[in-house]
Write an enzyme that holds these catalytic residues in place. Sequence first.
Site, PDB file in Angstrom:
ATOM      1  N   ASP A 155      -6.961  -3.486  14.607  1.00 54.88           N
ATOM      2  CA  ASP A 155      -8.326  -3.888  14.270  1.00 54.88           C
ATOM      3  C   ASP A 155      -8.328  -5.041  13.258  1.00 54.88           C
ATOM      4  O   ASP A 155      -9.327  -5.294  12.601  1.00 54.88           O
ATOM      5  CB  ASP A 155      -9.134  -2.695  13.744  1.00 54.88           C
TER       6      ASP A 155
ATOM      7  N   GLU B 243      -9.337  -2.132   5.808  1.00 57.38           N
ATOM      8  CA  GLU B 243      -9.831  -1.924   7.157  1.00 57.38           C
ATOM      9  C   GLU B 243     -11.159  -2.641   7.342  1.00 57.38           C
ATOM     10  O   GLU B 243     -11.754  -3.121   6.378  1.00 57.38           O
ATOM     11  CB  GLU B 243      -9.931  -0.429   7.417  1.00 57.38           C
TER      12      GLU B 243
ATOM     13  N   HIS C 279      -6.794  -5.449  10.431  1.00 56.67           N
ATOM     14  CA  HIS C 279      -6.755  -5.202   8.996  1.00 56.67           C
ATOM     15  C   HIS C 279      -5.412  -5.602   8.401  1.00 56.67           C
ATOM     16  O   HIS C 279      -4.380  -5.487   9.047  1.00 56.67           O
ATOM     17  CB  HIS C 279      -7.097  -3.745   8.659  1.00 56.67           C
TER      18      HIS C 279
ATOM     19  N   ASP D  97       0.825  -1.210   0.000  1.00 59.77           N
ATOM     20  CA  ASP D  97       0.000   0.000   0.000  1.00 59.77           C
ATOM     21  C   ASP D  97       0.860   1.261   0.000  1.00 59.77           C
ATOM     22  O   ASP D  97       2.077   1.202   0.182  1.00 59.77           O
ATOM     23  CB  ASP D  97      -0.938   0.002   1.207  1.00 59.77           C
TER      24      ASP D  97
END
Lengths: 397, 434
Positions: A165, A172, A167, A96
């Site tokens: 979380d 996400e 991800h 990313d």
Amino acid sequence: MMLRLSIQLCSCMRWDQQIVPGGAVRLVIREDKHTAARYIADYIIERIKSFAPGPGKPFVLGLPTGSSPEGVYKNLVAAHKKGEISFRDVVTFNMDEYVGIPREHPESYHSFMYQNFFSHVDVDPANINILNGNAEDLEEECIAYEEKIKRAGGIELFLGGIGPDGHIAFNEPGSSLRSRTRVKTLAYDTIIANSRFFGNDLSKVPKMALTVGVETVMDAREVVVIITGPHKALALQKCIEGGVNHMWTLSSLQWHPHAMIVVDEDATLELQVKTVKVSLCSQASPTAFAHLAQYFKSIEQVASSQGFGQALASEEFVLRKRDSVLEKLDSPKIPTAKTFLAPTKPGLSGQITPDLIPDSMHERVEGQPAKGLGLDGLETKELPLSGMHHRVDSAAA
Amino acid sequence: MPMAVSPERVRTGITRLTGGRLVKGNQLVEQDLWISSVSGKILRSQQVFYEHQVVPDEVVDLQGKILAPGFIDVQFNGAFGFDFSAVPEDMTEYQKGLKRLNRYLVRTGVTSYLPTLPSQRAGVYHKTLPYLGPSGGARNPLEGSESLGAHCEGPFISPSKNGIHSVEVLQEAPNGFSDMKACYGSESFPEDGKGPISMITAAPEVAGIRECIPEATRRGIRFAIGHTEATYEQAGEAIEQGATMITHLFNAMRPLHHRNPGIFGVLGKADGKERPYYGVISDGIHLHPTTVKIAWAAHPDGFILVTDAMKTVGLPDGVYDGMHGDRWVKKGPLLTREGSNTIAGSSATLIECVSNFWTWSHASIPEVIRAVTATPARMLGLEKIKGKLDPDADADLLVLEAQQDADGKRTLKVDQVWKFGTLVHDASDEQFGL
């Protein structure tokens, strides 16, 4: 109390099955984040070496950024400096990149990769692929990225980290598990968490990113994920003990045929087996399972001593194997001589009365497609006996 | 030592220096440095890597040694038998001597300097200054050390603080800057402002000098206070006029008195802008080690180590012809006028001064190195191109080895010198280099 414990032990048994190499997710627990990073680095080095990449046959490696992978890069760099590994024929794809910050911005993932890895090793810059967050047409950039991965022959090993979380990359919570490389708006929590890197000024924090999709990662032939620190314990628990769920995108790993998660002790805090450990420790017999993490380690040790340590063989090897399996399935069945008997003499095979094989009559009929390719259970059955009236169309009327 | 990593690739002229400890700010940072022998500059390696996808021709492993910017000496009268003030019959001899000096000097770690002319008659300035201006324009590493422009130390100084400057040649400037022009030559002050002079040392109390300060600084010339009877107040006024430097602090000026702090006192001013840079000779003869330490502690951001080296640097001990018919006695780093105890400049090299200062002060290595790199570069307004290991700065580099004896003596040794991105000296190979 006993009841509860037995339930938890059952869940532990479930893990027992999952840890078997060649199954689904392998969980490797290490003392701390340093040894975890070390383990992954060694693993990647072994994989590259056994792959034996060359100019026409690059090893395609997927790479993450973040604090957990940083240790992995340190170890890879150290190994390279010792002359243990070369990245000359390694093609890399990064997960990313932020949209709209300069490539040379200290917080860009280009910068991260350069400072932590690329500048210290012999990787050819022409072999490096990182999404361009300043591309004129971001969607085009994403499509091209997928295509580039495809042209490189797919990703051999995708290394990943996760967020608290759960991800993976910028996928996400709520991202589709079938997602591909795309533009993604960042969650507000992520923006706030990132603001510390941008002078605590929310307006300077990128609001969008380009990221590979969950499926892009899952398409890799092997996925290795590092998870360290207590703040990621819940995410680990949700991703491996919970069901596959788009709220914890890494849980899709459960579908992957060759996945490995390397964690440190801190990250296992939320695992149910760990709660077993705690409850057992407070029981009369504290030594029984004093350290259940030890249990996983022992399984892993056994696995490696049995030659299952490096779960994934090279593609060539697997293809050859697959070909030979197909060949076997396609060829007429000849009973194999057992090694402890005298070898079958050539030319005499036809004269030997074959052993009785309990197979279906239809398999011996010529012209039938070979059984195999995992189609067991799907072979045509005799038509079931049923009342004549069932076959009459108007019967239902 | 340099090893080829990619013989089959197209040569790019890029070298990657790895495994070194880089002097950056007040820290030693373990980082790679990419330099180009084509542009002679430090590269923005990340940009080069991603955008141009080039890789270095060579990777040099510095094995944990210190990588520092090349040293800058802003007070340097000559060395290896060459004296900037000695005018031969044939000026081609002067040019040859200068070229030879530059090649010798670069090996000592001084990659750029201000050729310094102590007080002379006007004729000497007219003859020599045309050769002493900034010499790095061609960016040729094989020329060795580079002049950043001349430093005219005198003749507008106090006759009572002349040191070894001949009193007969000293001047006043009753007509202001036109007297300076007449002395240094009007060609030395061209209209476009790119003359050969980078710094002038003068005494602000000498007639007409105060008025000269703004005229000089307006032309981009740094003004230094030195060889002076100036009081604390007079020095403060000179700084207000635009003086930014003190030439060899403590030497050839009034000492600190508790009721009249003198020139040293201006370092105690509260406002940073009023505090000048100052040169300090840490050859172990000009100043007591404690004095050097106090000077540094007074204002570390302005502290510049200089050699005040004479032509006897790099020559064997003995008696040499000095200026104006004097004879000088060189004994180790000590240089005196024959038959007296007057110090006639220094015979120490800059790296020796740096090692001395490090031993005496116990400042950190980056703090020590700053005094001969970033600080003099900033004083000269060259902070973007010299004295730093930042991208786009000139790739003038030193590889230094730091040692410490059992008796506490600390030494920095010059292992390699890079000028404009090219290795020009390697201590491990006598045959190599300029």
